[in-house]
Design a protein around this motif. Structure first.
Motif, short mmCIF file in Angstrom:
data_model
loop_
_atom_site.label_atom_id
_atom_site.label_comp_id
_atom_site.label_asym_id
_atom_site.label_seq_id
_atom_site.Cartn_x
_atom_site.Cartn_y
_atom_site.Cartn_z
N ARG A 199 -20.90 30.24 34.37
CA ARG A 199 -20.00 31.08 35.05
C ARG A 199 -21.10 32.26 36.04
O ARG A 199 -20.24 32.45 37.21
N GLU A 230 -12.40 33.56 39.04
CA GLU A 230 -12.25 32.86 37.90
C GLU A 230 -10.68 32.93 37.70
O GLU A 230 -9.83 33.75 37.48
N PHE A 265 -14.43 29.12 39.08
CA PHE A 265 -14.75 29.12 37.49
C PHE A 265 -13.66 28.85 36.81
O PHE A 265 -12.60 29.79 36.87
#
Length: 206
Positions: free
Chosen positions: A15, A75, A103
């Motif tokens: 990440r 994300e 991500f």
């Protein structure tokens, strides 16, 4: 290869540093550090913490040495009840479409029973890797603040940090014939395309 006790450490490192280093580079460094730490440790209770700290320091130094910097990747967190069908389809299709430019995580409120084998079959039919998929539950260290949290088949909004909450009306593939699971995967892919356009990843290619 390490046991699953390092799975969260591995995800955290990908990440934070996936925009700077190849996944293989991160994994090889982590695995080597784990092997060395476990060989030396007399008490291994806190090894995941110490290993993550050591690998993070090394990656930070390497990134700075190369003058690497950039905007953090968006994300997306996909959530369903068991993390067995819809959220796995969505996360795998998204990751396949944009690689490490977004991500992606998926979790379940009650992850039991394993990933639906029909879901794995449909993903493999599409040439999408499934070897890295596993069921995950919502625990503090696996849930970072996401740009978008996508809920599928979840009535109550769980305590998940996110800038935006979306609900996708996607049918549950559990117990469905393979033809229906393929249709569900098509529906998921349509939703994924729309989301990626919103996130500025409009070069998605089916």
């Amino acid at each position: 290869m390490s046991s699953d006790r390092y799975a969260i450490v591995r995800e955290d490192l990908h990440r934070r540093y996936g925009q700077y280093f190849y996944a293989r580079t991160i994994d090889e460094l982590l695995d080597a550090t784990i092997a060395e730490a476990e060989a030396k440790a007399k008490i291994d209770t806190f090894l995941p913490i110490t290993v993550e700290r050591e690998v993070s320091e090394i990656l930070e130094e390497r990134a700075e040495a190369k003058g690497r910097s950039g905007t953090a990747r968006p994300e997306v967190l996909f959530v369903c009840e068991r993390n067995a069908g819809r959220s796995q389809l969505a996360s795998a299709i998204t990751a396949h479409a944009v690689g490490d430019r977004v991500f992606v995580r998926s979790v379940g409120l009650n992850p039991v029973g394993g990933i639906d084998p029909q879901v794995l079959e449909v993903l493999q039919e599409r040439g999408i890797a499934t070897g890295h998929l596993y069921q995950k539950e919502i625990v503090p260290r696996t849930v970072h603040r996401a740009n978008v949290v996508v809920l599928m088949g979840v009535d109550e909004v769980p305590g998940i940090p996110g800038d935006r909450i979306e609900r996708w009306d996607i049918a549950d593939p559990a117990g469905q014939p393979i033809e229906k699971v393929r249709e569900i995967a098509d529906d998921v892919e349509r939703h994924v395309k729309e989301l990626l356009v919103e996130l500025g990843k409009a070069d998605y290619a089916a």
